[in-house]
Design an enzyme around this catalytic site. Structure first.
Site, PDB file in Angstrom:
ATOM      1  N   ASP A   1       0.880  -1.183   0.000  1.00 37.51           N
ATOM      2  CA  ASP A   1       0.000   0.000   0.000  1.00 37.51           C
ATOM      3  C   ASP A   1       0.912   1.226   0.000  1.00 37.51           C
ATOM      4  O   ASP A   1       2.130   1.101   0.159  1.00 37.51           O
ATOM      5  CB  ASP A   1      -0.898  -0.016   1.248  1.00 37.51           C
ATOM      6  CG  ASP A   1      -1.802   1.204   1.339  1.00 37.51           C
ATOM      7  OD1 ASP A   1      -2.376   1.592   0.299  1.00 37.51           O
ATOM      8  OD2 ASP A   1      -1.919   1.805   2.424  1.00 37.51           O
ATOM      9  N   SER A   2       0.298   2.399  -0.124  1.00 32.83           N
ATOM     10  CA  SER A   2       1.088   3.634  -0.068  1.00 32.83           C
ATOM     11  C   SER A   2       1.627   3.895   1.341  1.00 32.83           C
ATOM     12  O   SER A   2       2.588   4.624   1.504  1.00 32.83           O
ATOM     13  CB  SER A   2       0.214   4.808  -0.499  1.00 32.83           C
ATOM     14  OG  SER A   2      -0.900   4.915   0.371  1.00 32.83           O
TER      15      SER A   2
ATOM     16  N   TYR B   1      -0.999   8.589  -2.279  1.00 30.52           N
ATOM     17  CA  TYR B   1      -1.078   8.366  -3.724  1.00 30.52           C
ATOM     18  C   TYR B   1      -2.330   9.054  -4.309  1.00 30.52           C
ATOM     19  O   TYR B   1      -2.354   9.449  -5.459  1.00 30.52           O
ATOM     20  CB  TYR B   1      -1.195   6.865  -4.029  1.00 30.52           C
ATOM     21  CG  TYR B   1       0.077   6.052  -3.927  1.00 30.52           C
ATOM     22  CD1 TYR B   1       1.238   6.560  -3.355  1.00 30.52           C
ATOM     23  CD2 TYR B   1       0.100   4.739  -4.412  1.00 30.52           C
ATOM     24  CE1 TYR B   1       2.385   5.788  -3.262  1.00 30.52           C
ATOM     25  CE2 TYR B   1       1.247   3.965  -4.330  1.00 30.52           C
ATOM     26  CZ  TYR B   1       2.384   4.489  -3.759  1.00 30.52           C
ATOM     27  OH  TYR B   1       3.520   3.713  -3.678  1.00 30.52           O
ATOM     28  N   GLY B   2      -3.371   9.112  -3.474  1.00 29.78           N
ATOM     29  CA  GLY B   2      -4.699   9.525  -3.953  1.00 29.78           C
ATOM     30  C   GLY B   2      -4.779  10.838  -4.706  1.00 29.78           C
ATOM     31  O   GLY B   2      -5.511  10.946  -5.689  1.00 29.78           O
TER      32      GLY B   2
ATOM     33  N   CYS C   1      -4.239  -1.545  -1.860  1.00 29.08           N
ATOM     34  CA  CYS C   1      -4.406  -0.116  -2.121  1.00 29.08           C
ATOM     35  C   CYS C   1      -5.458   0.014  -3.217  1.00 29.08           C
ATOM     36  O   CYS C   1      -5.263  -0.499  -4.337  1.00 29.08           O
ATOM     37  CB  CYS C   1      -3.075   0.467  -2.583  1.00 29.08           C
ATOM     38  SG  CYS C   1      -3.183   2.190  -3.067  1.00 29.08           S
ATOM     39  N   ASN C   2      -6.554   0.668  -2.902  1.00 27.20           N
ATOM     40  CA  ASN C   2      -7.624   0.830  -3.895  1.00 27.20           C
ATOM     41  C   ASN C   2      -7.175   1.720  -5.048  1.00 27.20           C
ATOM     42  O   ASN C   2      -7.578   1.514  -6.191  1.00 27.20           O
ATOM     43  CB  ASN C   2      -8.848   1.474  -3.237  1.00 27.20           C
ATOM     44  CG  ASN C   2      -9.570   0.504  -2.335  1.00 27.20           C
ATOM     45  OD1 ASN C   2     -10.450  -0.214  -2.779  1.00 27.20           O
ATOM     46  ND2 ASN C   2      -9.191   0.456  -1.076  1.00 27.20           N
ATOM     47  N   THR C   3      -6.342   2.720  -4.736  1.00 26.27           N
ATOM     48  CA  THR C   3      -5.898   3.657  -5.764  1.00 26.27           C
ATOM     49  C   THR C   3      -5.091   2.915  -6.835  1.00 26.27           C
ATOM     50  O   THR C   3      -5.317   3.095  -8.036  1.00 26.27           O
ATOM     51  CB  THR C   3      -5.080   4.792  -5.103  1.00 26.27           C
ATOM     52  OG1 THR C   3      -5.840   5.309  -4.013  1.00 26.27           O
ATOM     53  CG2 THR C   3      -4.767   5.894  -6.067  1.00 26.27           C
TER      54      THR C   3
ATOM     55  N   GLU D   1      -2.937   8.109   8.989  1.00 28.77           N
ATOM     56  CA  GLU D   1      -1.472   8.003   9.116  1.00 28.77           C
ATOM     57  C   GLU D   1      -0.995   8.608  10.446  1.00 28.77           C
ATOM     58  O   GLU D   1      -0.001   8.178  11.003  1.00 28.77           O
ATOM     59  CB  GLU D   1      -0.765   8.712   7.950  1.00 28.77           C
ATOM     60  CG  GLU D   1      -0.911   8.024   6.590  1.00 28.77           C
ATOM     61  CD  GLU D   1       0.052   6.859   6.372  1.00 28.77           C
ATOM     62  OE1 GLU D   1       1.136   6.842   6.947  1.00 28.77           O
ATOM     63  OE2 GLU D   1      -0.330   5.938   5.610  1.00 28.77           O
TER      64      GLU D   1
ATOM     65  N   CYS E   1     -10.941   2.809   0.340  1.00 28.88           N
ATOM     66  CA  CYS E   1      -9.529   3.148   0.553  1.00 28.88           C
ATOM     67  C   CYS E   1      -9.128   2.359   1.792  1.00 28.88           C
ATOM     68  O   CYS E   1      -9.857   2.397   2.799  1.00 28.88           O
ATOM     69  CB  CYS E   1      -9.366   4.645   0.790  1.00 28.88           C
ATOM     70  SG  CYS E   1      -7.708   5.102   1.353  1.00 28.88           S
ATOM     71  N   THR E   2      -8.003   1.670   1.724  1.00 26.24           N
ATOM     72  CA  THR E   2      -7.651   0.782   2.837  1.00 26.24           C
ATOM     73  C   THR E   2      -7.250   1.545   4.112  1.00 26.24           C
ATOM     74  O   THR E   2      -7.136   0.944   5.174  1.00 26.24           O
ATOM     75  CB  THR E   2      -6.528  -0.187   2.431  1.00 26.24           C
ATOM     76  OG1 THR E   2      -5.461   0.566   1.850  1.00 26.24           O
ATOM     77  CG2 THR E   2      -7.022  -1.220   1.456  1.00 26.24           C
ATOM     78  N   HIS E   3      -7.034   2.856   3.994  1.00 24.08           N
ATOM     79  CA  HIS E   3      -6.793   3.641   5.209  1.00 24.08           C
ATOM     80  C   HIS E   3      -8.088   3.840   6.016  1.00 24.08           C
ATOM     81  O   HIS E   3      -8.032   4.052   7.220  1.00 24.08           O
ATOM     82  CB  HIS E   3      -6.254   5.031   4.856  1.00 24.08           C
ATOM     83  CG  HIS E   3      -4.791   5.069   4.553  1.00 24.08           C
ATOM     84  ND1 HIS E   3      -4.263   4.579   3.377  1.00 24.08           N
ATOM     85  CD2 HIS E   3      -3.737   5.550   5.271  1.00 24.08           C
ATOM     86  CE1 HIS E   3      -2.955   4.769   3.380  1.00 24.08           C
ATOM     87  NE2 HIS E   3      -2.608   5.354   4.518  1.00 24.08           N
TER      88      HIS E   3
HETATM   89  N1  DGL Z   1      -4.712   3.240   1.053  1.00 25.84           N
HETATM   90  C1  DGL Z   1      -4.745   3.621  -0.297  1.00 25.84           C
HETATM   91  C2  DGL Z   1      -6.037   3.272  -0.995  1.00 25.84           C
HETATM   92  O1  DGL Z   1      -6.629   2.249  -0.635  1.00 25.84           O
HETATM   93  C3  DGL Z   1      -4.097   4.902  -0.715  1.00 25.84           C
HETATM   94  C4  DGL Z   1      -4.317   6.147   0.066  1.00 25.84           C
HETATM   95  C5  DGL Z   1      -3.406   7.238  -0.450  1.00 25.84           C
HETATM   96  O2  DGL Z   1      -2.193   7.015  -0.482  1.00 25.84           O
HETATM   97  O3  DGL Z   1      -3.923   8.297  -0.842  1.00 25.84           O
HETATM   98  O4  DGL Z   1      -6.474   3.917  -1.909  1.00 25.84           O
END
Ligand code: DGL
Length: 267
Positions: free
Chosen positions: A11-12, A43-44, A74-76, A154, A186-188
Site C-alpha cells: 500500500d502507499s 497516492y490519492g 491499495c484501492n488507488t 497516518e 480506501c484501505t486507510h
Molecule cells: N490506502 C490507499 C487506498 O486504498 C491509498 C491512500 C493514499 O495514499 O492516498 O487507496
C-alpha cells in the site's frame, strides 16, 4: 516458489495493514511481507502516470522476495494500475482490493443504492461504479472523495475531534442519497471505521474489502495447493520507504502488538 514462500502485500502507507490484519486472522500460518511506501504517501491526489510509476516500483520491491502471491492492498493502485502489477508479477496471482469490495457491496445492498468513499484518484477513475455495474447495472452508485482521511489515519487520529468534524463534512451529503451500503474504498479508512460508522448512521452496512480479500486469498491458495500448513504464526516482514520508527509505533497501536522491527528500503 513453494508453500513456505511469502505473500507480498503493499500500500502507499499504513492502510494496507487493515488487509494484513484480515489475512492474519484467516491464514495465521502464512508468511507475509508488507511494503508501505511511506516516502510517497498519499497516492490519492496524484496523477495516473505517477500512480502507475509508483505501482511499478512497489511491485519490484516485493518481487525480490519471490512471493507466491501479491495482494494490492491499495484501492488507488487497484483502480489505476492493476495491469502494471499483473504484468510485473508474471505468473504469480494478483488480488486487488477493489474487485473484492465491489462484489461484497453488491451482495450486501437491499435497496440498490451504494455509496463509495475513496481517494480522489479512485473516485475520478469511476472504477468502483464500473465494477459494481458490471455485476448489476441496476445499482445506483454515489461516490465521494475523502482525501483528508488518509493523513488522519497516518497520524493515528482514530477517535479525534478533528476526524469527527471532517467525517461530518464529507459524509453528510452522501447520506442524503438514501444509500443502505457504504464501501470504504480506501484501505486507510477502516482505521477510522468507528467515526465513519457513527457519522453515517448505524443502519448502513459498511463494506471493508479486507475480509473479502482474505477469503479470496484462502480460496486461491487452496486451489493451487500452496497453502502453508505449518502451525506457527510468523511476524510479518515489514518494509517502508521512509520513517520506519513512526511506522513501527503506528503498527503497534493498530495491530495491538509488540513494537515490530521495520526495515527501510529505497524506492
Ligand atoms: N490506502 C490507499 C487506498 O486504498 C491509498 C491512500 C493514499 O495514499 O492516498 O487507496
Amino acid at each position: 516458489m513453494n508453500t513456505e514462500s511469502p505473500i507480498g502485500i503493499f500500500d502507499s502507507g499504513i492502510g494496507g495493514l487493515t488487509v494484513v490484519k484480515a489475512i492474519q486472522a484467516a491464514l495465521p500460518s502464512e508468511r507475509l511481507i508488507y511494503f508501505g511506501d511511506t516516502a510517497r504517501v498519499p497516492y490519492g491526489p496524484k496523477s495516473q502516470v505517477t500512480i502507475r510509476k509508483y505501482a511499478y516500483d512497489d511491485i519490484a520491491i516485493l518481487m525480490r522476495y519471490q512471493p507466491k502471491m501479491i495482494i494490492v492492498a491499495c484501492n488507488t493502485v487497484s483502480a489505476l494500475a492493476l495491469d502494471v502489477v499483473e504484468k510485473a508479477s508474471g505468473s504469480i496471482p494478483v488480488i486487488g482490493v477493489l474487485k473484492a469490495g465491489a462484489e461484497l457491496a453488491v451482495k450486501a445492498t437491499k435497496n440498490s443504492r451504494i455509496g463509495v468513499i475513496g481517494t480522489q484518484a479512485t473516485v475520478a477513475s469511476n472504477a468502483y461504479a464500473c465494477a459494481i455495474n458490471m455485476l448489476n447495472p441496476e445499482i445506483e452508485v454515489v461516490s465521494k472523495a475523502c482525501p483528508l482521511f488518509v493523513p488522519l489515519a497516518e497520524e493515528g487520529f482514530i477517535d479525534h475531534p478533528a476526524t469527527k468534524l471532517i467525517a461530518r463534512e464529507y459524509l453528510t451529503a452522501i447520506k442524503k442519497h438514501g444509500i443502505d451500503t457504504l464501501v470504504l474504498g480506501c484501505t486507510h479508512y477502516p482505521i477510522l471505521r468507528r467515526v465513519i460508522e457513527e457519522t453515517i448512521g448505524h443502519g448502513i452496512c459498511i463494506i471493508d474489502s479486507a475480509e473479502a480479500v482474505a477469503l479470496r486469498t484462502l480460496e486461491l491458495l487452496t486451489e493451487s495447493g500452496e497453502f502453508n500448513h505449518h502451525r506457527r504464526t510468523p511476524a510479518p516482514h515489514l518494509l517502508v520507504s521512509d520513517l520506519p520508527q513512526k511506522f513501527s509505533l503506528i503498527y503497534q497501536l493498530f495491530m495491538n502488538s509488540d513494537l515490530p522491527d521495520v526495515e527501510l528500503v529505497e524506492v
